[in-house]
Design an enzyme around this catalytic site. Structure first.
Site, PDB file in Angstrom:
ATOM      1  CG  HIS A  16      37.889   9.831  -2.080  1.00 46.95           C
ATOM      2  ND1 HIS A  16      38.204   9.176  -3.245  1.00 46.95           N
ATOM      3  CD2 HIS A  16      38.762   9.390  -1.150  1.00 46.95           C
ATOM      4  CE1 HIS A  16      39.224   8.362  -3.035  1.00 46.95           C
ATOM      5  NE2 HIS A  16      39.588   8.465  -1.769  1.00 46.95           N
ATOM      6  CD  GLU A 101      42.918   5.743   3.425  1.00 46.87           C
ATOM      7  OE1 GLU A 101      42.705   5.519   4.631  1.00 46.87           O
ATOM      8  OE2 GLU A 101      42.225   5.264   2.505  1.00 46.87           O
TER       9      GLU A 101
END
Length: 237
Positions: A16, A101
């Site tokens: 990202h 994550e």
């Protein structure tokens, strides 16, 4: 000289774009931090260069897109693919916890120096500094736990790509996720334990590429370089 691995399926690792916490270096796991304006620009710029018909990420050759559930990853997907590409990918995109994550637990929002100082105060790491790849995170995930969930999605990807190792069908896969988890994914892709030393960097908005050697599903590899020029598009379906 002909490319002996031409047509071999690829896995694209898309990190990202920039957030306020990537700028400061704070560990960002479950915290839902949005992209900065610059982070959005990073993704848009990458998309213009690498996404489209005949480009590195050709939506017509993509079988699946796996997206982390965090806002910063979902926004990256929105920016990476234009409306025409999203139409092609309809039904092929999946938001999954498998590539969220690393769960940082007590270390969420901290800097590496703060984590190491805190552990030292508690009498930990007397022989060496804390290393997430071997020590994991207090109240968060261990390297073994991270490996377990990544191995699940790797198995799924190889099931998708295995029958088409010579390019008979477009079965590229895109992962849109985060810095630590994508580097962990790359290690597991080639069979490395997370504690094995393999220094890697993946900038915000960057695209990494994995594939296979010799068109063999049992020879996964890190693709160090890709041709950035456009090529003839079209599948062999």
């Amino acid at each position: 000289m002909p490319d002996k691995d031409a047509g071999t399926p690829r896995v694209f690792l898309v990190r990202h774009g920039e957030t306020e916490w990537t700028i400061s270096g704070r560990y960002t796991g479950r915290s839902d931090i949005p992209l900065t304006p610059n982070g959005e620009l990073q993704i848009s710029s990458s998309a213009r260069k690498v996404v489209g018909a005949g480009k590195i990420i050709d939506p017509s050759r993509v079988a699946r897109v796996f997206i982390s559930p965090r806002t910063r990853a979902r926004r990256t997907y929105e920016l990476l693919f234009d409306n025409a590409s999203k139409e092609i990918l309809e039904g092929k995109s999946e938001i999954t916890e498998d590539i969220r994550e690393w769960e940082y637990g007590a270390y969420e929002g901290l800097l590496t120096a703060q984590i190491r100082a805190g552990r030292k105060e508690r009498g930990l790491d007397t022989d060496r500094p804390w290393n997430i790849w071997t020590d994991g995170c207090e109240d968060g995930e261990s390297a073994k736990e991270v490996s377990s969930r990544l191995d699940q999605i790797i198995a799924k990807i190889r099931e998708i790509q295995g029958p088409y190792m010579h390019g008979e069908k477009g079965v590229d896969v895109v992962l849109i996720a985060h810095g630590h988890i994508l580097r962990a994914f790359a290690k597991r892709w080639i069979g490395f334990e997370l504690g094995m030393r393999l220094p890697m960097m993946l900038e915000p908005g960057a695209v990494g590429v994995l594939s296979y050697e010799h068109h063999r599903i049992d020879e996964p590899a890190i693709l160090l370089g890709v041709n950035l020029g456009e090529s003839e598009s079209g599948s062999k379906e």
